[in-house]
Design a protein around this motif. Sequence first.
Motif, PDB file in Angstrom:
ATOM      1  N   UNK A 128      32.941  43.349  45.879  1.00 16.44           N
ATOM      2  CA  UNK A 128      33.802  42.301  46.443  1.00 16.44           C
ATOM      3  C   UNK A 128      34.539  41.539  45.343  1.00 16.44           C
ATOM      4  N   UNK A 129      34.220  41.840  44.084  1.00 14.50           N
ATOM      5  CA  UNK A 129      34.846  41.130  42.964  1.00 14.50           C
ATOM      6  C   UNK A 129      34.872  42.053  41.744  1.00 14.50           C
ATOM      7  N   UNK A 130      36.020  42.117  41.086  1.00  9.42           N
ATOM      8  CA  UNK A 130      36.159  42.935  39.868  1.00  9.42           C
ATOM      9  C   UNK A 130      36.428  42.000  38.698  1.00  9.42           C
ATOM     10  N   UNK A 134      42.020  32.740  44.892  1.00 11.89           N
ATOM     11  CA  UNK A 134      43.043  33.112  43.897  1.00 11.89           C
ATOM     12  C   UNK A 134      42.329  33.857  42.769  1.00 11.89           C
ATOM     13  N   UNK A 135      43.056  34.711  42.022  1.00  8.68           N
ATOM     14  CA  UNK A 135      42.438  35.359  40.861  1.00  8.68           C
ATOM     15  C   UNK A 135      41.932  34.311  39.871  1.00  8.68           C
ATOM     16  N   UNK A 136      40.906  34.655  39.114  1.00  9.12           N
ATOM     17  CA  UNK A 136      40.298  33.677  38.210  1.00  9.12           C
ATOM     18  C   UNK A 136      40.450  34.113  36.761  1.00  9.12           C
ATOM     19  N   UNK A 137      40.867  33.172  35.914  1.00  9.13           N
ATOM     20  CA  UNK A 137      40.832  33.399  34.465  1.00  9.13           C
ATOM     21  C   UNK A 137      39.615  32.633  33.962  1.00  9.13           C
ATOM     22  N   UNK A 138      38.562  33.368  33.636  1.00  9.48           N
ATOM     23  CA  UNK A 138      37.280  32.731  33.336  1.00  9.48           C
ATOM     24  C   UNK A 138      37.241  32.073  31.966  1.00  9.48           C
ATOM     25  N   UNK A 139      38.217  32.376  31.113  1.00  9.70           N
ATOM     26  CA  UNK A 139      38.174  31.926  29.720  1.00  9.70           C
ATOM     27  C   UNK A 139      39.042  30.683  29.513  1.00  9.70           C
ATOM     28  N   UNK A 189      39.063  37.727  36.963  1.00  5.50           N
ATOM     29  CA  UNK A 189      38.371  38.248  38.143  1.00  5.50           C
ATOM     30  C   UNK A 189      39.288  38.334  39.354  1.00  5.50           C
ATOM     31  N   UNK A 190      39.215  39.470  40.042  1.00  9.42           N
ATOM     32  CA  UNK A 190      40.052  39.731  41.216  1.00  9.42           C
ATOM     33  C   UNK A 190      39.207  40.263  42.367  1.00  9.42           C
ATOM     34  N   UNK A 191      39.503  39.829  43.585  1.00 11.72           N
ATOM     35  CA  UNK A 191      38.957  40.564  44.725  1.00 11.72           C
ATOM     36  C   UNK A 191      39.736  41.890  44.790  1.00 11.72           C
ATOM     37  N   UNK A 223      43.215  41.259  46.193  1.00 10.53           N
ATOM     38  CA  UNK A 223      44.163  40.648  45.246  1.00 10.53           C
ATOM     39  C   UNK A 223      44.669  41.694  44.245  1.00 10.53           C
ATOM     40  N   UNK A 224      43.747  42.505  43.748  1.00 11.42           N
ATOM     41  CA  UNK A 224      44.122  43.489  42.723  1.00 11.42           C
ATOM     42  C   UNK A 224      45.076  44.539  43.297  1.00 11.42           C
ATOM     43  N   UNK A 225      44.789  44.973  44.519  1.00  7.90           N
ATOM     44  CA  UNK A 225      45.634  46.006  45.141  1.00  7.90           C
ATOM     45  C   UNK A 225      46.998  45.437  45.526  1.00  7.90           C
ATOM     46  N   UNK A 226      47.010  44.179  45.945  1.00 15.89           N
ATOM     47  CA  UNK A 226      48.277  43.575  46.364  1.00 15.89           C
ATOM     48  C   UNK A 226      49.310  43.604  45.238  1.00 15.89           C
ATOM     49  N   UNK A 227      48.881  43.311  44.009  1.00 15.89           N
ATOM     50  CA  UNK A 227      49.837  43.291  42.884  1.00 15.89           C
ATOM     51  C   UNK A 227      49.943  44.664  42.221  1.00 15.89           C
ATOM     52  N   UNK A 228      49.249  45.651  42.783  1.00 17.49           N
ATOM     53  CA  UNK A 228      49.225  47.009  42.225  1.00 17.49           C
ATOM     54  C   UNK A 228      48.564  47.042  40.842  1.00 17.49           C
TER      55      UNK A 228
END
Length: 288
Positions: free
Chosen positions: A131-133, A154-159, A181-183, A186-191
Amino acid sequence: KHLIAETSFTQSRSSLPLCPEQPPHLVGKMNIKPTITLQEVTNEESLRNLSYGGRYAPPYCQAREKTAIIIPYRDRKEHLDILVRHLHTVLQRQQLEYGIYVVEMALPTQFNRGLLVNAGFRTARGISNYTCYVIHDVDSLMTDDRNLYRCGSQPIHFMTGSTKYKNNGIPYYDFHGGVVGFTPEQYLKVNGFSNLYFGWGSEDDDLGIRLQYFGMRYVRPNDEFGKYVALPHVRDVSNQESPNSYGLVRNVPARQMQDGVETIGFKRFALEYQQLYTWLLIGVKEDE
Ligand code: UDH
């Protein structure tokens, strides 16, 4: 064979209660230094809990997130050995269900971080329903376990900062390198990432532009939780700065639907379920 094992790995936990929203055994700030050794970072118990391929699920509750850690990789074995041990300790405290995927670029192809992540995403998705990459540089160690590797709306920038950069911060405001991190949606939507950035380049900036185009934006954790320690390294000989990356970042919207995770041409030379991680060896189609 892995499908049968996958079913038994997942099914046995569906009757467990959901893990608490706040993992109870977090320690907060950890004492991590750039000089940390393999011995210092190793927690034998966390390694004993693993299933083949570096997989884990909490034994007494159902995890709130099922996270695939994707590590684009080549020739940084010392860093990799430290990072995966650190992750196993921390992610188990975070009560995640997770798997670690090390995606290595085969020689002689020039390093291509975006292509490797796309290949890792597709492979991990074929193995389980994550569910999360979390896309993770091999040299970056989390320093506070409250930085939960869960995804969000929303995508997460952990740093929020790294010892690699001035004042333990980030190099520029729109920087989205290191750990994101992307669901899967989210990742597929932006290709996903572009596959065109060979060498050290701006594939992470390209991804940031892809998000904007779809009205998404990265969010960051509390600044205190998002600090990383960078393991020291020199620029790799096989990863020289990409000469055409500047041109590429200027035309992202025009090609983003033809160049990404859905259209990637890669060849998987190997897929191995090792003790601490699942290892993929990836080449590009022309290597055949
Ligand atoms: N990597 C390898 N082997 C290589 C090259 C890269 O494993 O030969 C992987 C590794 O996961 C590494 C990541 O790719 O952490 C990024 O490469 P890097 O560590 O060489 O990048 P660097 O630390 O810079 O130099 C991070 C990005 C800062 C500039 C962003 C520009 N948009």
